[in-house]
Write an enzyme that holds these catalytic residues in place. Structure first.
Site, short mmCIF file in Angstrom:
data_model
loop_
_atom_site.label_atom_id
_atom_site.label_comp_id
_atom_site.label_asym_id
_atom_site.label_seq_id
_atom_site.Cartn_x
_atom_site.Cartn_y
_atom_site.Cartn_z
N ALA A 167 4.36 13.95 -15.82
CA ALA A 167 3.61 13.29 -14.75
C ALA A 167 2.61 14.24 -14.11
CB ALA A 167 4.58 12.77 -13.69
N ALA A 168 2.07 15.17 -14.90
CA ALA A 168 1.20 16.20 -14.34
C ALA A 168 -0.28 15.92 -14.50
CB ALA A 168 1.52 17.55 -14.98
N ARG A 201 -10.24 9.57 -16.99
CA ARG A 201 -10.94 8.34 -17.37
C ARG A 201 -10.74 7.21 -16.38
NH1 ARG A 201 -9.18 7.51 -23.50
NH2 ARG A 201 -7.49 8.94 -22.89
N THR A 254 1.15 18.66 -23.69
CA THR A 254 2.53 18.17 -23.62
C THR A 254 3.54 19.26 -23.98
OG1 THR A 254 2.25 17.34 -25.88
CG2 THR A 254 1.89 15.78 -24.08
N ASN A 284 2.60 6.80 -32.96
CA ASN A 284 3.48 7.62 -32.14
C ASN A 284 3.29 7.24 -30.68
OD1 ASN A 284 4.92 9.74 -30.92
ND2 ASN A 284 3.15 11.11 -31.01
N ALA A 301 1.81 -26.19 21.97
CA ALA A 301 0.59 -25.61 21.40
C ALA A 301 -0.07 -24.65 22.38
CB ALA A 301 -0.38 -26.73 21.02
N TYR A 323 2.90 -7.23 25.89
CA TYR A 323 2.37 -5.86 25.85
C TYR A 323 1.48 -5.61 27.06
CZ TYR A 323 -0.03 -1.77 23.77
OH TYR A 323 -0.54 -0.53 23.51
N ALA A 363 2.93 -27.61 31.30
CA ALA A 363 1.75 -27.21 30.53
C ALA A 363 0.78 -26.43 31.41
CB ALA A 363 1.08 -28.44 29.94
N ARG A 389 0.54 -23.06 38.23
CA ARG A 389 -0.89 -23.25 38.00
C ARG A 389 -1.51 -23.69 39.33
NH1 ARG A 389 0.58 -28.30 34.24
NH2 ARG A 389 0.66 -29.94 35.79
#
Length: 479
Positions: free
Chosen positions: A12-13, A18, A83, A184, A395, A402, A438, A455
């Protein structure tokens, strides 16, 4: 066999020039995770993680950080000289650490992600049964051009006489295509002590000035030692990825295999070629997946569910009989039996939706628990909230969790009715069987059975519009 007699080295080196990418080759992803992680997962089916040696080099720290959680060991190949050189570094590491050298060594490539555990077991078993010094995994692609060819002593026998690179093939050999299509794969099994005895004899007398592991095969044959080959069942599982296009070919092959596996187990997938399903995903029978769905990561889906088009589920668990309508996005969440989501609901991490609950269009949640049968059907944000059973969220409702510095919880009991366009300013508790009118902005706890109304009082001014128009007309005449 005893795992202490067997180890695996993963190369994996390499840089992967490409690919035209700044990222290490083995960290490019297919099927939702890095190439190297796929190879490690296959290797761990044969031996424990501490018997796996990842030989790393280019961007070694990044590669190490990405796969460290797998528990594998690392060997550094600072210069990438081929390799054979990679295995020289492994040999040196054993000498340096004094670790016992395993009797057998399986060598894998970190960029060959489709290799199957069944194939690794097969090459191990053949290697042991044949008492071989070296066993080579081969394949027969439709077009072998560019690959090294494996020459067998007899057409049907296991023994190998040579590995010949494409450019070294003679005209007569090239014309004998029926006997020279076996390539191979770069995956080998060795008697470790025999391999290590040959590594120092490798030469860089070649076009690239590198130490080639394939040269070991010729050395062993010359010494009269047994070199054998095993042909892989599927050519895709031994193919590497040298370009992005090749990588996407492997990704497509992996996802096709995943879709076939799911369909074979009773899952209906309409237009599977349009779906993106990671191999780690599990789906129970009788679930229906519509076109253009993405199922990613550790997603687990129960039976009799329906996932409608354009939904993306990441690390999400669904119970049975769940409906995910079009365009939903879920991440690290759980949805219990019978729940219905969407269309266009967004569940952010740690959203836990109870049985028969409903989240409708343009509802967003994060870090919430919603009880059985509760619903929020339209245009709502629920964050850091615990919601009981049988509650209705109107709705336009939002939990104001926050304050710019800290996040605070909202607790809503059972059978609560939250009227539309309400703001619930956390920390706050709205007890069971209560109502919120509401358009309210609720800043104080609401006791059980109460109506909360927060309200301004409405004022109507009769005749105001006519008076306003008259004033405007006078202004225009004055000009």
């Amino acid at each position: 066999m005893d795992n202490n007699e067997f180890a695996i080295a993963i190369m994996a080196a390499g840089k992967g020039t490409r690919l035209k990418s700044k990222h290490p080759k083995v960290l490019h992803e297919i099927g939702g995770r890095a190439l190297l992680l796929h190879v490690i997962a296959a290797a761990k089916s044969l031996v424990p993680a501490d018997h796996i040696y990842c030989i790393i080099g280019h961007e070694a720290d990044r590669v190490r950080a990405t796969v460290a959680s797998t528990g594998v060991q690392f060997v550094l190949q600072e210069q990438q000289l081929g390799t054979g050189h990679a295995l020289q570094m492994l040999k040196a590491d054993f000498a340096l650490t004094g670790a016992p050298i395993p009797e057998h060594l399986l060598v894998l490539s970190g960029d060959v992600p489709l290799i199957r555990p069944e194939t690794l077991r097969a090459i191990r078993d053949l290697h042991l049964a044949e008492h071989a010094a070296m066993t080579i995994l081969t394949a027969v692609p439709s077009n072998p051009t560019g690959y090294g060819r494996v020459l067998r002593r007899t057409p049907n026998g296991p023994e190998v006489t040579a590995i010949v690179e494409q450019k070294s093939l003679t005209p007569d050999q090239l014309s004998a295509t029926e006997n020279l299509s076996e390539i191979n794969s770069g995956i080998y099994c060795f008697n470790t002590h025999t391999l290590f005895s040959k590594l120092d004899a490798l030469s860089t007398n070649n076009a690239h000035g590198e130490f080639y592991l394939t040269d070991v095969a010729a050395m062993l044959v010359a010494d009269g030692q047994r070199v054998v080959a095993l042909k892989a069942d599927h050519v895709d599982e031994v193919l590497g990825a040298n370009t992005i296009a090749e990588m996407m070919h492997l990704d497509s092959a992996m996802r096709r295999a995943t879709a076939r596996r799911l369909m074979a187990s009773g899952v209906t997938i309409y237009r599977p070629e349009t779906c993106v399903i990671d191999p780690t995903v599990t789906v129970e029978p009788d679930t229906i997946i519509e076109p253009f769905v993405q199922l990613l990561g550790e997603t687990h889906i129960g039976a009799d569910c329906r996932i409608r088009s354009y939904s993306v589920l990441q690390d999400t668990t669904l119970g049975n009989n769940v409906t995910i309508r079009n365009g939903c996005i879920t991440d690290a969440s759980t949805i219990a039996d019978g729940a219905i989501l969407g269309p266009y609901a967004h569940l952010r991490p740690e959203s836990h939706i109870g049985e028969d609950a409903r989240l409708g269009n343009f509802v967003e949640t994060k870090k919430i628990t919603m009880g059985k049968g509760s619903k929020a059907n339209h245009l709502t944000y629920l964050g850091n909230a615990t919601i009981g059973a049988g509650t209705n969220i109107g709705a336009g409702t939002i939990t104001c969790n926050y304050d710019g510095v800290h996040k605070y919880p909202t607790t809503i009991g059972d059978n609560v009715f939250i009227g539309s366009d309400s703001s619930l300013v956390a920390p706050i508790t709205i007890e069971s069987d209560s109502y919120v009118a509401a358009g309210s902005c609720i800043t104080e706890d609401v006791p059980s059975g109460a109506l909360a109304l927060a309200r301004s009082r409405q004022t109507n001014k009769p005749g105001w519009v006519a008076a306003k128009k008259a004033t405007k007309d006078q202004s225009i005449k004055g000009h």
